[in-house]
Design an enzyme around this catalytic site. Structure first.
Site, PDB file in Angstrom:
ATOM      1  N   GLY A  34      -2.824   8.671  -0.368  1.00  0.00           N
ATOM      2  CA  GLY A  34      -3.532   7.406  -0.194  1.00  0.00           C
ATOM      3  C   GLY A  34      -4.453   7.155  -1.375  1.00  0.00           C
ATOM      4  N   GLY A  35      -5.717   7.501  -1.222  1.00  0.00           N
ATOM      5  CA  GLY A  35      -6.746   7.181  -2.221  1.00  0.00           C
ATOM      6  C   GLY A  35      -6.365   7.542  -3.653  1.00  0.00           C
ATOM      7  CD  GLU A  70      -5.053   4.167   7.333  1.00  0.00           C
ATOM      8  OE1 GLU A  70      -4.421   3.312   6.700  1.00  0.00           O
ATOM      9  OE2 GLU A  70      -5.639   5.122   6.782  1.00  0.00           O
ATOM     10  CD  GLU A 101       0.013  10.716   5.913  1.00  0.00           C
ATOM     11  OE1 GLU A 101      -0.281  10.766   4.715  1.00  0.00           O
ATOM     12  OE2 GLU A 101      -0.041   9.675   6.585  1.00  0.00           O
ATOM     13  CG  HIS A 133      -0.351   5.561   7.773  1.00  0.00           C
ATOM     14  ND1 HIS A 133      -1.674   5.425   8.127  1.00  0.00           N
ATOM     15  CD2 HIS A 133      -0.334   6.290   6.629  1.00  0.00           C
ATOM     16  CE1 HIS A 133      -2.427   6.038   7.214  1.00  0.00           C
ATOM     17  NE2 HIS A 133      -1.629   6.579   6.302  1.00  0.00           N
ATOM     18  CG  ASN A 147      -0.146   4.109   2.462  1.00  0.00           C
ATOM     19  OD1 ASN A 147      -0.042   2.899   2.257  1.00  0.00           O
ATOM     20  ND2 ASN A 147      -0.582   4.605   3.611  1.00  0.00           N
ATOM     21  CD1 TRP A 148      -0.453   2.545  -4.052  1.00  0.00           C
ATOM     22  CD2 TRP A 148      -0.009   0.477  -4.796  1.00  0.00           C
ATOM     23  NE1 TRP A 148       0.162   2.664  -5.268  1.00  0.00           N
ATOM     24  CE2 TRP A 148       0.446   1.405  -5.752  1.00  0.00           C
ATOM     25  CE3 TRP A 148       0.166  -0.882  -5.045  1.00  0.00           C
ATOM     26  CZ2 TRP A 148       1.058   1.026  -6.942  1.00  0.00           C
ATOM     27  CZ3 TRP A 148       0.780  -1.276  -6.221  1.00  0.00           C
ATOM     28  CH2 TRP A 148       1.219  -0.324  -7.166  1.00  0.00           C
ATOM     29  CE  LYS A 149      -4.323   4.900   3.321  1.00  0.00           C
ATOM     30  NZ  LYS A 149      -5.221   5.695   4.123  1.00  0.00           N
ATOM     31  CB  SER A 174      -7.997  14.485   1.426  1.00  0.00           C
ATOM     32  OG  SER A 174      -8.680  13.577   2.272  1.00  0.00           O
ATOM     33  N   GLY A 214      -8.176  10.283   4.234  1.00  0.00           N
ATOM     34  CA  GLY A 214      -9.296   9.508   3.708  1.00  0.00           C
ATOM     35  C   GLY A 214     -10.652  10.154   3.927  1.00  0.00           C
TER      36      GLY A 214
END
Ligand code: PEP
Length: 255
Positions: free
Chosen positions: A235-236, A98, A168, A96, A10-12, A214, A174
């Site tokens: 993510g990251g 967010e 998640e 998600h 997920n590149w956000k 993470s 994150g």
């Protein structure tokens, strides 16, 4: 039952079209040929079409980070499922944390999106997960089961092949904090039991449940070794080809 692992990045709100092209080229070179693991990437909307062109006729699955539930209409700023399908999107990430916690998406909206995406013939990655206060208060499964039940309301077991659930825990996204493999496995097993109740046993056995929060090259193998962890939503660590490739490799069967 052996489920093929599914690792999605997920590149956000990262990567313009040039950066997306470069990252995808790196992924195609390293893991583009893999048959044993499904690999997906979710670029931002502006890079989706470019990504679709780079990935055309390749195995890496193109995912979107969000969608609207209507097929068309006066919905300024929104994108319909068929518009995503038209440019080669395979899966849509829905719910998600967010989207839930920053943009106020409700279980009801998320369910409308899930049904619209399935109706459009696309796959869904339905994200669920508790906040830290919920976990501390022993409410993890109460929250997660409410999200799963609500998200899949009106969805039948015949849709199982198009559904992925991503567990998640919000406190692990994150933050560098990761659920231990045991904590994650416990929730994944409970989600699978719940899926058997909400859909049916065969659907529950077929649906892949990703862990997200993470995930890094250093913890991926341990998490993915758990019997009910069928992949990861990353993510990251999906923003660099090297770390994402290492996580994909950690999912290779027999590793
Ligand atoms: C995510 O955004 O879905 C996620 C899991 O992020 P990170 O891997 O950075 O925690």
């Amino acid at each position: 039952m052996a489920r093929k692992p599914f690792i999605a990045g997920n590149w956000k709100m990262h990567n313009d079209r040039r950066q997306s092209r470069a990252l995808l080229q790196g992924l195609l070179d390293s893991v583009g040929h893999l048959d044993e693991v499904d690999v997906g990437v979710a670029p931002p909307f502006t890079a989706l079409q470019t990504a679709g062109e780079v990935l055309y006729d390749n195995r890496i699955l193109l995912c979107a980070q969000n969608v609207h539930y209507a097929e068309s209409g006066a919905f300024t700023g929104e994108i319909a499922p068929s518009m995503l399908r038209e440019i080669g999107v395979d899966h849509v990430i829905i719910g998600h944390s967010e989207r839930r916690h920053i943009f106020g998406e409700t279980d009801e909206t998320i369910n409308q999106k899930v049904r619209a995406v399935l109706d459009a013939g696309l796959g869904v990655i339905l994200c669920v997960g508790e906040q830290l206060d919920d976990r501390k208060a022993g409410r993890t499964m109460a929250v997660v089961s409410r999200q799963v039940r609500a998200g899949l309301t009106g969805v039948g077991p015949e849709a199982a092949a198009h559904i992925t659930v991503a567990y998640e825990p919000v406190w692990a996204i994150g933050t560098g904090l990761t659920a231990t493999p045991e904590q994650a496995q416990e929730v994944h097993a409970d989600i699978r039991t719940l899926l058997a109740e909400v859909l049916d046993r065969a659907a529950a056995d077929a649906i892949r449940i990703q862990y997200g929060g993470s995930v890094k090259p250093g913890n991926a193998a341990e998490l993915l070794a758990q019997p009910d962890i069928d992949g990861a939503l990353v993510g990251g660590a999906s923003l660099k080809a090297e770390s994402f490739v290492d996580i994909v490799r950690a999912a290779l069967p027999g590793r």
